[in-house]
Design a protein around this motif. Structure first.
Motif, PDB file in Angstrom:
ATOM      1  N   MET A   1       0.718  -1.086  -0.017  1.00 28.87           N
ATOM      2  CA  MET A   1      -0.003  -0.214  -0.098  1.00 28.87           C
ATOM      3  C   MET A   1       0.741   1.407   0.017  1.00 28.87           C
ATOM      4  SD  MET A   1      -2.799   0.409   2.793  1.00 28.87           S
ATOM      5  CE  MET A   1      -2.827   1.918   3.820  1.00 28.87           C
ATOM      6  N   LYS A   2       1.987   1.259   0.693  1.00 32.23           N
ATOM      7  CA  LYS A   2       2.566   2.596   0.560  1.00 32.23           C
ATOM      8  C   LYS A   2       4.219   2.861   0.783  1.00 32.23           C
ATOM      9  CE  LYS A   2      -0.803   3.913   0.811  1.00 32.23           C
ATOM     10  NZ  LYS A   2      -1.211   2.728   0.646  1.00 32.23           N
ATOM     11  N   ARG A   3       4.772   3.981   0.154  1.00 34.70           N
ATOM     12  CA  ARG A   3       6.021   4.157   0.685  1.00 34.70           C
ATOM     13  C   ARG A   3       6.064   5.810   0.298  1.00 34.70           C
ATOM     14  NH1 ARG A   3      11.017   1.273  -2.009  1.00 34.70           N
ATOM     15  NH2 ARG A   3      10.273   2.268  -3.730  1.00 34.70           N
ATOM     16  N   VAL A   4       6.500   6.266   1.365  1.00 37.27           N
ATOM     17  CA  VAL A   4       6.457   7.801   1.355  1.00 37.27           C
ATOM     18  C   VAL A   4       7.932   8.257   1.375  1.00 37.27           C
ATOM     19  CG1 VAL A   4       5.999  10.049   2.328  1.00 37.27           C
ATOM     20  CG2 VAL A   4       4.296   8.032   2.570  1.00 37.27           C
ATOM     21  N   LEU A   5       8.467   8.967   0.374  1.00 41.52           N
ATOM     22  CA  LEU A   5       9.777   9.004   0.088  1.00 41.52           C
ATOM     23  C   LEU A   5      10.054  10.449   0.995  1.00 41.52           C
ATOM     24  CD1 LEU A   5      10.299   8.579  -3.685  1.00 41.52           C
ATOM     25  CD2 LEU A   5      11.598   7.708  -1.803  1.00 41.52           C
TER      26      LEU A   5
ATOM     27  N   PHE B   1      -6.226   7.135  -2.493  1.00 36.00           N
ATOM     28  CA  PHE B   1      -6.361   6.063  -3.727  1.00 36.00           C
ATOM     29  C   PHE B   1      -5.202   5.122  -3.788  1.00 36.00           C
ATOM     30  CE2 PHE B   1      -6.092   5.003  -8.237  1.00 36.00           C
ATOM     31  CZ  PHE B   1      -7.591   4.479  -8.564  1.00 36.00           C
ATOM     32  N   ASP B   2      -5.516   3.921  -3.682  1.00 30.71           N
ATOM     33  CA  ASP B   2      -4.201   2.977  -3.411  1.00 30.71           C
ATOM     34  C   ASP B   2      -4.680   1.682  -4.049  1.00 30.71           C
ATOM     35  OD1 ASP B   2      -2.148   1.345  -2.440  1.00 30.71           O
ATOM     36  OD2 ASP B   2      -2.670   1.633  -0.451  1.00 30.71           O
ATOM     37  N   THR B   3      -4.003   1.419  -5.210  1.00 30.46           N
ATOM     38  CA  THR B   3      -4.258   0.281  -5.953  1.00 30.46           C
ATOM     39  C   THR B   3      -3.634  -0.821  -5.589  1.00 30.46           C
ATOM     40  OG1 THR B   3      -2.371   0.714  -7.384  1.00 30.46           O
ATOM     41  CG2 THR B   3      -4.783   1.660  -8.054  1.00 30.46           C
TER      42      THR B   3
ATOM     43  N   MET C   1      10.325  -9.866 -14.313  1.00 28.34           N
ATOM     44  CA  MET C   1       9.979  -9.690 -12.789  1.00 28.34           C
ATOM     45  C   MET C   1       8.278  -9.288 -12.943  1.00 28.34           C
ATOM     46  SD  MET C   1      12.490  -7.583 -10.045  1.00 28.34           S
ATOM     47  CE  MET C   1      12.231  -6.091 -11.200  1.00 28.34           C
ATOM     48  N   THR C   2       7.750  -9.971 -11.810  1.00 31.60           N
ATOM     49  CA  THR C   2       6.161  -9.847 -11.567  1.00 31.60           C
ATOM     50  C   THR C   2       6.397  -8.433 -10.529  1.00 31.60           C
ATOM     51  OG1 THR C   2       5.613 -11.609 -12.454  1.00 31.60           O
ATOM     52  CG2 THR C   2       4.047 -10.489 -11.107  1.00 31.60           C
ATOM     53  N   LEU C   3       5.742  -7.599 -10.553  1.00 30.22           N
ATOM     54  CA  LEU C   3       5.574  -6.531  -9.777  1.00 30.22           C
ATOM     55  C   LEU C   3       4.136  -6.062  -9.476  1.00 30.22           C
ATOM     56  CD1 LEU C   3       8.529  -4.124 -10.972  1.00 30.22           C
ATOM     57  CD2 LEU C   3       8.546  -5.954  -9.001  1.00 30.22           C
ATOM     58  N   GLY C   4       3.440  -5.774  -8.219  1.00 26.10           N
ATOM     59  CA  GLY C   4       1.993  -5.181  -8.143  1.00 26.10           C
ATOM     60  C   GLY C   4       2.402  -3.631  -8.652  1.00 26.10           C
ATOM     61  N   PHE C   5       1.335  -2.877  -9.298  1.00 25.71           N
ATOM     62  CA  PHE C   5       1.030  -1.782  -9.513  1.00 25.71           C
ATOM     63  C   PHE C   5       0.550  -0.900  -8.091  1.00 25.71           C
ATOM     64  CE2 PHE C   5      -0.782   1.917 -11.450  1.00 25.71           C
ATOM     65  CZ  PHE C   5       0.201   2.612 -11.560  1.00 25.71           C
ATOM     66  N   ASP C   6       1.236  -0.205  -7.514  1.00 28.54           N
ATOM     67  CA  ASP C   6       0.881   0.237  -6.375  1.00 28.54           C
ATOM     68  C   ASP C   6       0.905   1.865  -6.311  1.00 28.54           C
ATOM     69  OD1 ASP C   6       0.342   0.637  -3.378  1.00 28.54           O
ATOM     70  OD2 ASP C   6       2.014  -0.545  -2.868  1.00 28.54           O
TER      71      ASP C   6
ATOM     72  N   ILE D   1       7.025  -6.448  -0.110  1.00 29.40           N
ATOM     73  CA  ILE D   1       6.158  -6.945  -1.242  1.00 29.40           C
ATOM     74  C   ILE D   1       6.747  -6.312  -2.567  1.00 29.40           C
ATOM     75  CG2 ILE D   1       3.947  -7.368  -2.202  1.00 29.40           C
ATOM     76  CD1 ILE D   1       2.943  -7.218   0.788  1.00 29.40           C
ATOM     77  N   PRO D   2       7.124  -6.966  -3.460  1.00 31.75           N
ATOM     78  CA  PRO D   2       7.597  -6.370  -4.564  1.00 31.75           C
ATOM     79  C   PRO D   2       6.387  -5.699  -5.245  1.00 31.75           C
ATOM     80  CG  PRO D   2       7.315  -8.730  -5.110  1.00 31.75           C
ATOM     81  CD  PRO D   2       6.971  -8.543  -3.765  1.00 31.75           C
ATOM     82  N   GLY D   3       6.889  -4.325  -5.994  1.00 34.34           N
ATOM     83  CA  GLY D   3       6.050  -3.586  -6.677  1.00 34.34           C
ATOM     84  C   GLY D   3       6.610  -2.369  -7.323  1.00 34.34           C
TER      85      GLY D   3
END
Length: 392
Positions: free
Chosen positions: A1-5, A63-65, A195-200, A273-275
């Protein structure tokens, strides 16, 4: 769900929800037909905030895919949400928390109403930094086509592909899981590897991968190791990840559909979790066709070089203090892990607020060098001169 830089990466990326007994969150939906809605969003340092209407009143939602619909405790009563079953959510660091899974009678986006959507009754404390009462996720979006235009700050929600002029455009398969329709894609690397990645969209970075992905790709010779380090750089819904070894990698070839990215740099985490995150939207328009399981990326240019200079250490956050969060090899003679950062280029950080850090741009953004005052475990203050440089 998230990463804030921040430079620091505060993360809550990819929340997954599981019931104690097998239960899909892909319940409920909309009965609307031939709908097309343009939903504006507010961008808060890469986080997308939209208005969702319940009982005629608008509420702020993330809004969080990379997550299912989530609602906070105070919103449960407002929405007349009904408990369905006990379950758990798993955050970006694969830490789990017990939750109650609820059925929400009605949520309206634009003029499209979604009924009986399932949602964990769970919202981390730092969601207050965005003033939201919940998040809109993939299990609600699964019966729609979703297009995101970051230049216009608009999300289009429709069931009519013709309205989006997708005919003739290249797409790649959109892979959806059976728990919450979490969207994933395969990116193409060198040497016929992928490489399989979630679109987040809940992650405002470009790429995150766990250490086991790196291990699995070693034999394929698709990345180069730039640096080794140690520390913690992600905050998930269950708190800060544990200190672990970190590896900074660069992928010379990283293709999303027919768009060719070069020199994509990423720092691994132990078990995340890869994304691929919302930073992708900086380079073009993304369309998630949940109905036909297709992913479109309409880039502004077909070839992009993402190589950039790196700092010798990364700030972190602990107990209202800015700290040394990750130390790379070139920073080992400058700082020690966990030392408090008191000042950067004359700006004091003796006490910091997490919401301030989350909602502002990265502390070191736009700088090529910096003077950092750190405080040792014994209370000694010293000034450290550091600069960014390309790694080979």
């Amino acid at each position: 769900m998230k990463r804030v830089l921040l430079l620091l990466f505060v993360s809550i990326a990819s929340v997954h929800c599981f019931a104690q007994q097998p239960l899909s969150n892909d319940k409920g939906g909309t009965t609307a037909k031939n709908y097309y809605q343009e939903i504006p969003y507010e961008d808060i340092n890469g986080k997308m905030i939209i208005n969702v209407t319940v009982k005629g009143k608008a509420y702020r939602f993330l809004f969080d895919t990379g997550a299912p619909v989530l609602i906070g405790k105070e919103f449960i009563t407002i929405a007349d949400a009904i408990p369905v079953q006990a379950g758990q959510v798993t955050d970006v660091n694969e830490a789990s928390s017990a939750v109650s899974i609820l059925r929400v009678p009605g949520l309206t986006l634009g003029n499209v109403e979604f009924k009986d959507i399932q949602a964990p009754g769970y919202l981390p404390d730092f969601y207050k930094c965005w003033g939201v009462v919940g998040s809109i996720g993939s299990n609600l979006l699964r019966t729609s086509i979703v297009q995101i235009d970051s230049k216009k700050h608009v999300i289009i929600l429709t069931d009519q592909p013709d309205k989006l002029s997708l005919a003739g455009k290249q797409s790649i398969p959109l892979i959806l899981d059976t728990i919450q329709s979490d969207p994933k894609i395969k990116v193409i690397l060198g040497n016929n590897s992928d490489m399989t990645l979630g679109f987040d969209t809940g992650d405002n970075g470009f790429l995150r991968i766990p250490e086991y992905y790196m291990t699995g790709l070693k034999k394929s010779n698709v990345f180069k190791l730039l640096a080794k380090g140690y520390g913690a750089s992600q905050v998930g819904t269950s708190g800060l990840e544990k200190n672990n070894e970190k590896y900074m990698l660069t992928f010379p070839v990283f293709n999303v559909g027919d768009v060719k990215f070069k020199n994509v740099i990423v720092a691994t985490s132990k078990n995340n979790i890869p994304g691929i995150g919302a930073k992708l939207l900086d380079y073009g328009i993304v369309t998630l066709d949940f109905i036909n399981s297709k992913f479109y990326f309409d880039a502004t240019t077909q070839s992009l070089d993402l190589n950039e200079k790196q700092w010798p250490f990364q700030p972190g956050f602990a107990g209202n203090q800015l700290t040394v969060g990750v130390v790379w090899e070139k920073g080992q003679k400058l700082v020690k892990l966990g030392e408090q950062i008191i000042d950067i280029d004359g700006t004091p950080f003796t006490s910091v607020d997490l919401c301030y850090l989350i909602n502002k741009k990265a502390i070191l953004q736009g700088k090529e060098k910096a003077t950092v005052t750190v405080k040792s475990a014994t209370g000694e203050l010293r000034k450290v001169e550091m600069q960014k440089e390309f790694l080979k």
